[in-house]
Design a protein around this motif. Structure first.
Motif, PDB file in Angstrom:
ATOM      1  N   TRP A 134       0.817  -1.219   0.000  1.00  0.00           N
ATOM      2  CA  TRP A 134       0.000   0.000   0.000  1.00  0.00           C
ATOM      3  C   TRP A 134       0.849   1.267   0.000  1.00  0.00           C
ATOM      4  CZ3 TRP A 134      -4.576   1.245  -1.527  1.00  0.00           C
ATOM      5  CH2 TRP A 134      -5.527   0.237  -1.661  1.00  0.00           C
ATOM      6  N   ASP A 135       2.041   1.196   0.534  1.00  0.00           N
ATOM      7  CA  ASP A 135       2.919   2.370   0.462  1.00  0.00           C
ATOM      8  C   ASP A 135       3.255   2.687  -0.988  1.00  0.00           C
ATOM      9  OD1 ASP A 135       2.960   2.778   3.177  1.00  0.00           O
ATOM     10  OD2 ASP A 135       4.807   1.634   3.507  1.00  0.00           O
ATOM     11  N   GLU A 136       3.509   1.650  -1.773  1.00  0.00           N
ATOM     12  CA  GLU A 136       3.822   1.871  -3.186  1.00  0.00           C
ATOM     13  C   GLU A 136       2.583   2.281  -3.966  1.00  0.00           C
ATOM     14  OE1 GLU A 136       6.516  -0.077  -6.724  1.00  0.00           O
ATOM     15  OE2 GLU A 136       5.719  -1.420  -5.190  1.00  0.00           O
ATOM     16  N   ILE A 137       1.445   1.684  -3.662  1.00  0.00           N
ATOM     17  CA  ILE A 137       0.206   2.048  -4.355  1.00  0.00           C
ATOM     18  C   ILE A 137      -0.133   3.519  -4.124  1.00  0.00           C
ATOM     19  CG2 ILE A 137      -2.310   1.668  -4.378  1.00  0.00           C
ATOM     20  CD1 ILE A 137      -1.662  -1.316  -3.746  1.00  0.00           C
ATOM     21  N   ASN A 138       0.148   4.023  -2.935  1.00  0.00           N
ATOM     22  CA  ASN A 138      -0.146   5.422  -2.606  1.00  0.00           C
ATOM     23  C   ASN A 138       0.980   6.390  -2.941  1.00  0.00           C
ATOM     24  OD1 ASN A 138      -2.857   5.524  -1.237  1.00  0.00           O
ATOM     25  ND2 ASN A 138      -1.897   3.954   0.024  1.00  0.00           N
ATOM     26  N   ASN A 139       2.114   5.879  -3.363  1.00  0.00           N
ATOM     27  CA  ASN A 139       3.272   6.723  -3.659  1.00  0.00           C
ATOM     28  C   ASN A 139       3.072   7.448  -4.987  1.00  0.00           C
ATOM     29  OD1 ASN A 139       5.783   7.839  -4.229  1.00  0.00           O
ATOM     30  ND2 ASN A 139       6.929   6.040  -3.552  1.00  0.00           N
ATOM     31  N   PRO A 140       3.084   8.795  -4.993  1.00  0.00           N
ATOM     32  CA  PRO A 140       2.882   9.531  -6.249  1.00  0.00           C
ATOM     33  C   PRO A 140       4.027   9.358  -7.248  1.00  0.00           C
ATOM     34  CG  PRO A 140       3.421  11.037  -4.466  1.00  0.00           C
ATOM     35  CD  PRO A 140       3.188   9.710  -3.829  1.00  0.00           C
ATOM     36  N   ASN A 141       5.182   8.879  -6.798  1.00  0.00           N
ATOM     37  CA  ASN A 141       6.276   8.593  -7.731  1.00  0.00           C
ATOM     38  C   ASN A 141       6.046   7.302  -8.504  1.00  0.00           C
ATOM     39  OD1 ASN A 141       7.786  10.887  -7.051  1.00  0.00           O
ATOM     40  ND2 ASN A 141       8.742   9.834  -5.316  1.00  0.00           N
ATOM     41  N   LYS A 144       0.475   4.501 -11.733  1.00  0.00           N
ATOM     42  CA  LYS A 144      -0.427   3.356 -11.828  1.00  0.00           C
ATOM     43  C   LYS A 144      -1.193   3.397 -13.159  1.00  0.00           C
ATOM     44  CE  LYS A 144      -0.398   4.868  -8.116  1.00  0.00           C
ATOM     45  NZ  LYS A 144       0.628   5.597  -7.304  1.00  0.00           N
ATOM     46  N   VAL A 145      -1.636   2.222 -13.611  1.00  0.00           N
ATOM     47  CA  VAL A 145      -2.407   2.144 -14.858  1.00  0.00           C
ATOM     48  C   VAL A 145      -3.597   1.218 -14.652  1.00  0.00           C
ATOM     49  CG1 VAL A 145      -0.944   0.256 -15.741  1.00  0.00           C
ATOM     50  CG2 VAL A 145      -2.294   1.640 -17.341  1.00  0.00           C
ATOM     51  N   PHE A 174      -1.784  -2.032 -10.698  1.00  0.00           N
ATOM     52  CA  PHE A 174      -0.649  -2.230 -11.589  1.00  0.00           C
ATOM     53  C   PHE A 174       0.198  -0.968 -11.688  1.00  0.00           C
ATOM     54  CE2 PHE A 174      -3.560  -5.518 -13.008  1.00  0.00           C
ATOM     55  CZ  PHE A 174      -2.702  -6.602 -13.133  1.00  0.00           C
ATOM     56  N   LYS A 175       1.483  -1.179 -11.552  1.00  0.00           N
ATOM     57  CA  LYS A 175       2.467  -0.114 -11.733  1.00  0.00           C
ATOM     58  C   LYS A 175       2.892  -0.082 -13.201  1.00  0.00           C
ATOM     59  CE  LYS A 175       7.285   0.780 -10.320  1.00  0.00           C
ATOM     60  NZ  LYS A 175       8.353   0.278  -9.411  1.00  0.00           N
ATOM     61  N   HIS A 176       2.944   1.129 -13.754  1.00  0.00           N
ATOM     62  CA  HIS A 176       3.424   1.277 -15.121  1.00  0.00           C
ATOM     63  C   HIS A 176       4.936   1.337 -15.108  1.00  0.00           C
ATOM     64  CE1 HIS A 176       4.073   3.982 -18.830  1.00  0.00           C
ATOM     65  NE2 HIS A 176       4.039   2.712 -19.196  1.00  0.00           N
ATOM     66  N   THR A 221       4.060  -8.081 -16.717  1.00  0.00           N
ATOM     67  CA  THR A 221       5.302  -8.771 -16.405  1.00  0.00           C
ATOM     68  C   THR A 221       5.372  -8.977 -14.900  1.00  0.00           C
ATOM     69  OG1 THR A 221       7.726  -8.676 -16.527  1.00  0.00           O
ATOM     70  CG2 THR A 221       6.572  -6.584 -16.265  1.00  0.00           C
ATOM     71  N   GLU A 222       6.177  -9.924 -14.484  1.00  0.00           N
ATOM     72  CA  GLU A 222       6.367 -10.161 -13.054  1.00  0.00           C
ATOM     73  C   GLU A 222       7.692  -9.594 -12.568  1.00  0.00           C
ATOM     74  OE1 GLU A 222       5.956 -14.318 -12.402  1.00  0.00           O
ATOM     75  OE2 GLU A 222       3.814 -14.356 -12.882  1.00  0.00           O
ATOM     76  N   VAL A 223       8.468  -9.023 -13.491  1.00  0.00           N
ATOM     77  CA  VAL A 223       9.792  -8.506 -13.139  1.00  0.00           C
ATOM     78  C   VAL A 223       9.651  -7.110 -12.549  1.00  0.00           C
ATOM     79  CG1 VAL A 223      12.083  -7.909 -13.979  1.00  0.00           C
ATOM     80  CG2 VAL A 223      10.863  -9.875 -14.953  1.00  0.00           C
ATOM     81  N   GLN A 224      10.034  -6.948 -11.295  1.00  0.00           N
ATOM     82  CA  GLN A 224       9.901  -5.657 -10.623  1.00  0.00           C
ATOM     83  C   GLN A 224      11.061  -4.723 -10.956  1.00  0.00           C
ATOM     84  OE1 GLN A 224       7.726  -4.118  -8.618  1.00  0.00           O
ATOM     85  NE2 GLN A 224       6.280  -5.684  -8.010  1.00  0.00           N
ATOM     86  N   GLY A 225      12.289  -5.169 -10.680  1.00  0.00           N
ATOM     87  CA  GLY A 225      13.433  -4.301 -10.874  1.00  0.00           C
ATOM     88  C   GLY A 225      13.382  -3.103  -9.931  1.00  0.00           C
ATOM     89  N   VAL A 226      14.217  -2.108 -10.209  1.00  0.00           N
ATOM     90  CA  VAL A 226      14.222  -0.869  -9.437  1.00  0.00           C
ATOM     91  C   VAL A 226      14.418   0.290 -10.392  1.00  0.00           C
ATOM     92  CG1 VAL A 226      15.392   0.494  -7.655  1.00  0.00           C
ATOM     93  CG2 VAL A 226      15.169  -1.978  -7.376  1.00  0.00           C
ATOM     94  N   GLU A 227      13.475   1.231 -10.390  1.00  0.00           N
ATOM     95  CA  GLU A 227      13.650   2.482 -11.132  1.00  0.00           C
ATOM     96  C   GLU A 227      14.263   3.485 -10.170  1.00  0.00           C
ATOM     97  OE1 GLU A 227       9.721   3.440 -12.437  1.00  0.00           O
ATOM     98  OE2 GLU A 227       9.398   1.374 -13.073  1.00  0.00           O
ATOM     99  N   ILE A 228      15.328   4.140 -10.591  1.00  0.00           N
ATOM    100  CA  ILE A 228      16.069   4.982  -9.657  1.00  0.00           C
ATOM    101  C   ILE A 228      15.567   6.424  -9.749  1.00  0.00           C
ATOM    102  CG2 ILE A 228      18.373   5.799  -8.997  1.00  0.00           C
ATOM    103  CD1 ILE A 228      19.421   3.108 -10.076  1.00  0.00           C
TER     104      ILE A 228
END
Length: 242
Positions: A134-141, A144-145, A174-176, A221-228
């Protein structure tokens, strides 16, 4: 079908200035991203497109290919559109410069969309990954799509979408992921279409395509990775790299 990759790269990022030149396990973030994209072996050519001499020299001095932008641009799409205008290609894949964990499997899923699109009904394709924190879902950075029944994008937002008014509904979020594949003509169209208020409000460039009726096919995709995007992201990336 000729497919190339363009990696737009600005030095001055508002949230994390100079992030693309930060050290990630002995190499800069932008060089890591470039090398990861080349390593997929999916592209005829891979270029970094930048307005920064520092980034340009970083790529060229390490044996890569880079293009200097001729003018200022508001978005990555504008930057790569200038670069590909006179290049021979059919599909252009935009890999964000802050995606050092770019990998082949997810990119191939995006490209397969066009191989199966005999009616040319798809203008763009992009990636999405399910998020449950939920922290990521609510994160404006985190952009979402939401999609329709055929996985065409309906809307992108920095807010949680859909809004969970009914907590009993099993909603998926879902995160774009910032990787796009364009038909060249759709990319060139972008540069002549004025920005509208929704894009200006959310600061999400792919909304412009939706506002003008372009069709964006989303691929899960199931690959999360990290966007910096932040210093904290860089520290997470360092841990993940190990």
């Amino acid at each position: 079908m000729k497919i190339i990759s363009m990696i737009p790269a600005r030095y001055s990022a508002s949230r994390f200035p100079g992030k693309l030149m930060k050290n990630l396990a002995g190499k800069s973030v932008i060089l890591r991203t470039y090398e990861a994209t080349v390593a997929t072996q999916l592209f005829s050519e891979v270029y970094v497109v930048t307005d920064s001499k520092i980034i340009y020299n970083e790529i060229v001095d390490n044996g890569g290919k880079a293009i200097m932008s001729k003018k200022e641009h508001e978005s990555g799409s504008d930057r790569i559109a200038e670069a590909v205008a006179n290049l021979d290609c059919d599909i252009v894949v935009n890999v964000q410069g802050d995606e050092p964990f770019t990998e082949k499997e997810s990119l191939k899923k995006v490209l397969d969309v066009f191989l199966d699109d005999n009616d040319r009904g798809i203008d763009l394709a992009s990636l999405m990954v399910e998020i449950k924190d939920w922290d990521e879902i609510n994160n404006p950075n985190t952009v979402k799509v939401i999609v329709d029944q055929n996985n065409f994008a309906l809307y992108f937002s920095r807010s949680p979408i859909p809004f969970p008014r009914d907590k009993e509904v099993a909603t998926r979020y879902f995160k774009h992921k910032g990787i796009y594949a364009f038909r060249k003509e759709a990319l060139l169209d972008f540069t002549i279409l004025p920005m509208q208020f929704i894009e200006a409000t959310e600061k999400i460039e792919c909304i412009r395509y939706l506002e003008y009726g372009k069709r964006i096919k989303m691929v899960e995709t199931e690959v999360q990775g990290v966007e910096i995007d932040t210093p904290e992201d860089l520290e997470r990336a360092k841990l993940l790299w190990k």
